[in-house]
Design a protein around this motif. Structure first.
Motif, mmCIF file in Angstrom:
data_model
loop_
_atom_site.group_PDB
_atom_site.id
_atom_site.type_symbol
_atom_site.label_atom_id
_atom_site.label_comp_id
_atom_site.label_asym_id
_atom_site.label_seq_id
_atom_site.Cartn_x
_atom_site.Cartn_y
_atom_site.Cartn_z
ATOM 1 N N MET A 299 -35.867 27.901 -20.437
ATOM 2 C CA MET A 299 -36.443 28.461 -19.072
ATOM 3 C C MET A 299 -35.404 29.799 -18.945
ATOM 4 O O MET A 299 -34.227 29.391 -19.207
ATOM 5 C CB MET A 299 -36.365 27.373 -17.908
ATOM 6 C CG MET A 299 -36.325 27.973 -16.755
ATOM 7 S SD MET A 299 -36.289 26.807 -15.299
ATOM 8 C CE MET A 299 -37.224 25.165 -15.976
ATOM 9 N N LYS A 300 -36.214 30.707 -18.471
ATOM 10 C CA LYS A 300 -35.152 31.794 -17.975
ATOM 11 C C LYS A 300 -34.949 31.968 -16.650
ATOM 12 O O LYS A 300 -35.909 31.674 -15.834
ATOM 13 C CB LYS A 300 -35.954 33.144 -18.693
ATOM 14 C CG LYS A 300 -35.211 34.371 -18.404
ATOM 15 C CD LYS A 300 -35.952 35.460 -19.242
ATOM 16 C CE LYS A 300 -35.203 36.814 -18.771
ATOM 17 N NZ LYS A 300 -35.943 37.963 -19.342
ATOM 18 N N ILE A 301 -34.016 32.343 -16.082
ATOM 19 C CA ILE A 301 -33.811 32.436 -14.617
ATOM 20 C C ILE A 301 -33.804 33.958 -14.588
ATOM 21 O O ILE A 301 -33.264 34.826 -15.106
ATOM 22 C CB ILE A 301 -31.987 32.239 -14.393
ATOM 23 C CG1 ILE A 301 -32.190 30.604 -14.642
ATOM 24 C CG2 ILE A 301 -31.863 32.359 -12.694
ATOM 25 C CD1 ILE A 301 -30.570 29.919 -14.358
ATOM 26 N N GLU A 302 -34.751 34.344 -13.417
ATOM 27 C CA GLU A 302 -34.943 35.461 -13.249
ATOM 28 C C GLU A 302 -34.066 36.135 -12.296
ATOM 29 O O GLU A 302 -33.180 35.497 -11.725
ATOM 30 C CB GLU A 302 -36.211 35.580 -12.081
ATOM 31 C CG GLU A 302 -37.446 35.043 -12.849
ATOM 32 C CD GLU A 302 -38.041 36.061 -13.944
ATOM 33 O OE1 GLU A 302 -37.854 37.330 -13.810
ATOM 34 O OE2 GLU A 302 -38.529 35.870 -15.035
ATOM 35 N N THR A 303 -33.776 37.416 -12.377
ATOM 36 C CA THR A 303 -32.828 38.322 -11.750
ATOM 37 C C THR A 303 -33.045 38.081 -10.267
ATOM 38 O O THR A 303 -34.120 37.852 -9.685
ATOM 39 C CB THR A 303 -33.062 39.874 -12.203
ATOM 40 O OG1 THR A 303 -32.862 39.791 -13.454
ATOM 41 C CG2 THR A 303 -31.861 40.450 -11.361
ATOM 42 N N ASN A 304 -31.930 37.966 -9.729
ATOM 43 C CA ASN A 304 -32.047 37.979 -8.051
ATOM 44 C C ASN A 304 -32.511 36.440 -7.683
ATOM 45 O O ASN A 304 -32.951 36.513 -6.497
ATOM 46 C CB ASN A 304 -32.686 39.136 -7.186
ATOM 47 C CG ASN A 304 -32.323 40.396 -7.544
ATOM 48 O OD1 ASN A 304 -31.055 40.838 -7.579
ATOM 49 N ND2 ASN A 304 -33.154 41.282 -7.711
ATOM 50 N N SER A 305 -32.472 35.559 -8.414
ATOM 51 C CA SER A 305 -32.845 34.246 -8.043
ATOM 52 C C SER A 305 -31.678 33.488 -6.996
ATOM 53 O O SER A 305 -30.308 34.228 -7.366
ATOM 54 C CB SER A 305 -32.863 33.320 -9.056
ATOM 55 O OG SER A 305 -33.981 33.784 -9.923
ATOM 56 N N SER A 306 -31.799 32.805 -6.310
ATOM 57 C CA SER A 306 -30.629 32.101 -5.558
ATOM 58 C C SER A 306 -30.967 30.576 -5.173
ATOM 59 O O SER A 306 -32.248 30.180 -5.213
ATOM 60 C CB SER A 306 -30.440 33.026 -4.179
ATOM 61 O OG SER A 306 -31.720 32.804 -3.277
ATOM 62 N N ILE A 307 -29.846 29.981 -5.017
ATOM 63 C CA ILE A 307 -30.194 28.422 -4.428
ATOM 64 C C ILE A 307 -28.917 28.455 -3.391
ATOM 65 O O ILE A 307 -27.864 29.183 -3.406
ATOM 66 C CB ILE A 307 -29.726 27.413 -5.698
ATOM 67 C CG1 ILE A 307 -28.643 27.602 -6.258
ATOM 68 C CG2 ILE A 307 -30.998 27.600 -6.610
ATOM 69 C CD1 ILE A 307 -28.229 26.418 -7.236
ATOM 70 N N ALA A 308 -29.039 27.541 -2.472
ATOM 71 C CA ALA A 308 -28.043 27.179 -1.510
ATOM 72 C C ALA A 308 -26.973 26.483 -2.209
ATOM 73 O O ALA A 308 -27.085 25.802 -3.243
ATOM 74 C CB ALA A 308 -28.600 26.217 -0.693
ATOM 75 N N LEU A 309 -25.573 27.007 -1.837
ATOM 76 C CA LEU A 309 -24.488 26.310 -2.417
ATOM 77 C C LEU A 309 -24.339 24.746 -2.460
ATOM 78 O O LEU A 309 -23.847 24.087 -3.304
ATOM 79 C CB LEU A 309 -23.144 26.915 -1.719
ATOM 80 C CG LEU A 309 -23.020 28.541 -2.118
ATOM 81 C CD1 LEU A 309 -21.707 28.739 -1.228
ATOM 82 C CD2 LEU A 309 -22.852 28.516 -3.537
#
Length: 81
Positions: free
Chosen positions: A1-11
Motif C-alpha cells: 500500500m502506498k501512502i499518498e502525498t498530503n495524507s493525514s490522520i489525527a494524532l
C-alpha cells in the motif's frame, strides 16, 4: 500500500502505537502535546517497553520530528458494522 502525498490522520490515532528506535528498543506512544511558546513543535510522550513486555512507569518526551529513523506499527481498532 502506498501512502499518498498530503495524507493525514489525527494524532489520537497514533496513541498506543509501537515505536522501535534505531537500536531496537521498543516504546509505546502515550500522548502528544505542544508547548505554548513553541506551538510549531509537536512533542510525543512515550513509554519504554522492558524485556518482559511491560511499560515503564517513566514517560519520555521527544520532538516528534526527531523520530524520522524510527519505525512505527499502528495498533488496529475494531470495525463497527
Amino acid at each position: 500500500m502506498k501512502i499518498e502525498t498530503n495524507s493525514s490522520i489525527a494524532l489520537s490515532v497514533l496513541r498506543g502505537a509501537l515505536l522501535t528506535n534505531e537500536d531496537g528498543a521498543e516504546f509505546r506512544i502515550h500522548d502528544f502535546c505542544v508547548e505554548l511558546d513553541n506551538i510549531s513543535e509537536v512533542l510525543v510522550s512515550i513509554k519504554e517497553i522492558d524485556n518482559e513486555g511491560n511499560l515503564d512507569d517513566e514517560t519520555i518526551e521527544l520532538v516528534f520530528s526527531s523520530l524520522k529513523k524510527w519505525t512505527i506499527q499502528l495498533q488496529g481498532g475494531s470495525i463497527k458494522k
